[in-house]
Motif scaffolding. Structure first.
Motif: not given
Lengths: 660, 140
Positions: A14, A18-19, A172, A175-176, A179-180
């Motif tokens: 993930a 995302s990165s 964003s 985001t990471p 997502v995590t």
């Protein structure tokens, strides 16, 4: 462990996904910066080149100006080319840079023309020349301006793109993390739900198995525990069900076996009560029918001549079928005959099987609706008496237990039949003995009564002193009559003694060389008076010189016995006696014209105490033919009768002619 | 005195009327006339091509010339200061530069005749020259 590893891998994935947007953005910013630098450099160089051109009006050395311009142009061209290469992925940038490049080329061209014109001009330029140069410079300036405009547009586009990338990255940035967190939550939720559901399922399966165990423990072996999952507990439940099933089957088998034992006990009891053949057959069919569900059955015994199976008892068959299969040849291919020949049970489980193995029965199968059948031999100590046959109106598979059961019944039946035969024989023997005793007492009494009467009469006359009436004729008559009675009595006693000798095996022959023709003649002379009394006419047809070693007295006894019988049963009719001989056998025939003997009687008249049933009330012990037969058998010969009712009888004696 | 002032006013207004300008295009240009809105669009580089696709090149006049004054006041209708600000802005936001400013009618004529898409303006007493043609501007 696997779950944790899975969780870590998912989170890394993930983060990486995302990165990836960040990395791409950084990359495009790097490119944009490069192009920005290059375009700025180009614009600066363009301005430098324009400045070089401005110097034309100041009468600077044309070669220096050219050199400076050329240097600037080289830098610009290289910068734009590199920019185009760097921007190859962005069509809008490519467009602007291409147009810049095109304008640059026009600039170059116009400057070249400018230089050409300048060179042509006179060293000292007039106002017109100046004007002309200005014009050319302005034209070149136009292209330079155009190039700069396109480069500036490129820069604006680049800035715009960079801003967008920055904005995107900024927007964003979370985001990471998101997502995590989302993945972690989802995984946690999944683990919780999955764990809960597994626990619930296991709980349900275990409860179900526990309930089922209780039900089975309560004695219900037909219970089947439902299987919810194909897991360990499912397998356990499956094995449990199998165990219960085999327990149930075992119980059922035990029950069936007990039932069979009970029914065999009952059958044994029934057989022990059955005395006659008919009763035995009745019990056999009844015992076989009920436990096996047979629709019809029959019991056949091998005939005495061993050529037929005679059906002596049947049940459940139509009259037509019963009539058709009353007598079966042993050579015919039927289950009964095969069972008898092979001395083992024949079990046919389907109609196809019956039809294939026994084509003779295929017609009856349709009519009688038979689907399965079996035949089992009636074995008694290695001897086959006959067979039982059972038919079924359904497809029956014969289990080993059922086969054993039928064989057990057949064995019981054979033993019972044997017993009933013994019983029958004993009964008959007793009957014959009783009859013999009554006949013997009567026969023995018959000569005694007139003897007694005569003696009493003599005694009375002596008491009265009536001796005058004893004339010699009368006395001789009385003595002759008494002698006749005595002789008859002695003959009866002799016969009884003979029987006794025969029975005890003490009948011995006194062999001597005898002319059989002479012997017959002697008998005729010796016995002639008796025959005359019976008004029988005797014709003798004798071959000459028939000699052999025989017991003359015994053979005479046989001949006299046959002649007596002929005279007794056919009084007043003629009797023919003939003698024939081959080199080894002499044949004596005694033929009468009497009433004849039925086939049934022919079989038994040579037995002890047997006489032909008659309406004439002819006396006798019925021992004559028995003794005759025993004498002939002792001579290793044969005696038999050829007769038909109403056509007289011929008794034939065959005696081997021994030389010593 | 009052009469003299009126006469002078008249003369000056005449003089102003005399400093009107004419628009010229390349002789090959098929367009017969343009509107003033088009003139504004062409000058401010909002439109960069002619209807037939030829790149449009507008030539301005040097600041301070009467032709430019007339052009700014009558056609663009903005103050010179506003126009300067506009071009500074354009240089930053669209990359466009202000049109080249020429010193004289003759150079204007020369450059318009050199570029097929050229357009410029000259003083009102311009009578015409080879390579260019005067184009009518409607709605002045």
């Amino acid at each position: 462990m696997i779950a944790i590893a899975f969780f870590i891998v998912i989170n890394f994935l993930a983060l990486f996904i995302s990165s990836k947007g960040f990395l791409d953005g950084m990359q495009s910013i790097r490119k944009a910066n490069t192009v920005l630098t290059l375009t700025s450099q180009s614009i600066a160089s363009l301005e430098v080149s324009e400045a070089h051109l401005e110097n034309l009006n100041l009468d600077r050395k044309i070669s220096d100006i050219k050199q400076g311009f050329k240097e600037s142009q080289r830098i610009i061209t290289e910068a734009i080319t590199t920019s185009i290469y760097e921007s190859r992925e962005d069509p809008a940038l490519m467009d602007e840079l291409s147009m810049a490049y095109s304008a640059l080329e026009s600039y170059q061209q116009s400057v070249d023309e400018l230089f050409a014109k300048y060179t042509q001009m006179a060293r000292h330029k007039g106002p017109d020349d100046i004007e002309k140069l200005s014009e050319e410079l302005l034209i070149a300036g136009q292209y330079a301006m155009e190039t700069k405009e396109h480069l500036r547009k490129t820069q604006i586009l680049l800035r715009k793109n960079t801003d967008e990338v920055f904005n995107r990255i900024y927007e964003s940035r979370m985001t990471p993390l998101v997502v995590t967190v989302v993945f972690s939550l989802a995984f946690f939720g999944f683990v919780v739900i999955f764990g809960f559901s597994i626990a619930r399922r296991i709980g349900r399966s275990v409860n179900n198995l526990t309930d089922s165990t209780e039900v089975v423990a309560g004695g219900d072996f037909s219970h089947i525990a439902p299987i919810f999952e194909a897991d360990e507990i499912g397998r356990l439940t499956y094995d449990f069900n199998n165990m219960v099933k085999s327990l149930d089957e075992g119980q059922q088998k035990l029950r069936q076996t007990l039932e069979r034992i009970r029914s065999l006990q009952l059958i044994t009891a029934s057989f022990s009560e059955a005395l006659t053949v008919d009763e035995v057959c009745e019990v056999t069919l009844k015992s076989a029918f009920e436990p096996l569900g047979a629709s019809a059955g029959s019991l056949g015994l091998i005939s005495e001549d061993k050529n037929y199976v005679e059906i002596i008892k049947k049940a459940g068959y139509s009259d037509e079928a019963a009539q058709k299969w009353k007598l079966i040849k042993l050579t015919d291919l039927t289950p009964m005959t095969v069972a008898i020949k092979k001395q083992e049970g024949v079990f046919l489980e389907s109609r196809q099987e019956i039809g294939a193995e026994f084509p003779l029965l295929s017609q009856d199968l349709e009519k009688t609706n038979i689907h399965s059948m079996c035949s089992v031999p009636l074995m008694l100590g290695g001897l086959c008496l006959g067979s039982i046959s059972l038919t079924f109106k359904f497809r029956k598979g014969f289990s080993q237990e059922e086969r054993d059961f039928i064989v057990a019944i057949a064995t019981q039946c054979a033993q019972a039949l044997h017993r009933s035969h013994l019983y029958d024989d004993a009964r008959k023997a007793i009957l014959a003995r009783d009859e013999f005793l009554s006949i013997a007492s009567h026969e023995l009494k018959t000569p005694l009564t007139p003897l007694k009467l005569q003696l009493q009469m003599l005694a009375r006359q002596i008491k009265k002193n009536d001796l005058d009436s004893f004339t010699p004729e009368k006395v001789i008559k009385i003595i002759e009559s008494s002698d006749k009675q005595m002789e008859r009595l002695s003959k009866l006693i002799e016969d009884l003694l003979d029987v006794s000798r025969i029975t005890s095996g003490k009948l011995s022959l006194n062999l001597e060389k005898v002319d059989l023709g002479e012997m017959i003649k002697e008998v005729m002379i010796q016995y002639g008076n008796h025959l005359k009394d019976a008004l029988s006419k005797v014709e003798v047809l004798s071959a000459p010189h028939v000699e052999g070693y025989v017991d003359k007295i015994r053979l005479e006894q046989v001949l006299i016995n046959l002649l007596t019988n002929a005279a007794k049963y056919a009084p007043g009719k003629s009797i023919k006696v003939s003698l024939e001989a081959s080199s080894i056998i002499a044949t004596i025939r005694v033929k009468d014209e009497g009433p004849g003997i039925s086939h049934i009687d022919q079989a038994r008249i040579f037995d002890r105490f047997e006489r032909v049933k008659d309406n004439q009330n002819i006396g006798g012990l019925g021992l004559g033919l028995y003794i005759s037969q025993q004498i002939i058998v002792a001579h290793e010969g044969h005696i038999w009768v050829e007769s038909e009712i109403g056509k007289g009888s011929t008794f034939v004696i065959e005696v081997p002619l021994r030389n010593s | 005195m009052k009469l003299l002032f009126l006469i002078m006013l008249f003369i000056s207004s005449w003089a102003i009327a005399q400093s009107e300008i004419k628009f010229i295009v390349n002789a090959s240009n098929p367009v017969p006339s343009i509107t003033n809105e088009q003139v504004q669009d062409f000058y401010l580089k909002r439109v960069r091509v002619w209807p037939d696709g030829i790149p449009l090149r507008f030539f301005d006049r040097r600041e301070g010339t009467p032709e430019r004054k007339t052009f700014i006041s009558q056609h663009i209708k903005k103050t010179p200061r506003k126009i300067d600000q506009y071009w500074i802005g354009q240089k930053l936001f669209s990359g466009d530069s202000a049109p080249t400013q020429l010193p004289s009618d003759s150079l204007t004529v020369a450059l318009v005749s050199r570029f097929a898409g050229g357009i410029g303006y000259v003083s009102g007493d311009f009578k015409g020259a080879t390579g260019v043609k005067i184009i009518e501007v409607k709605g002045e």
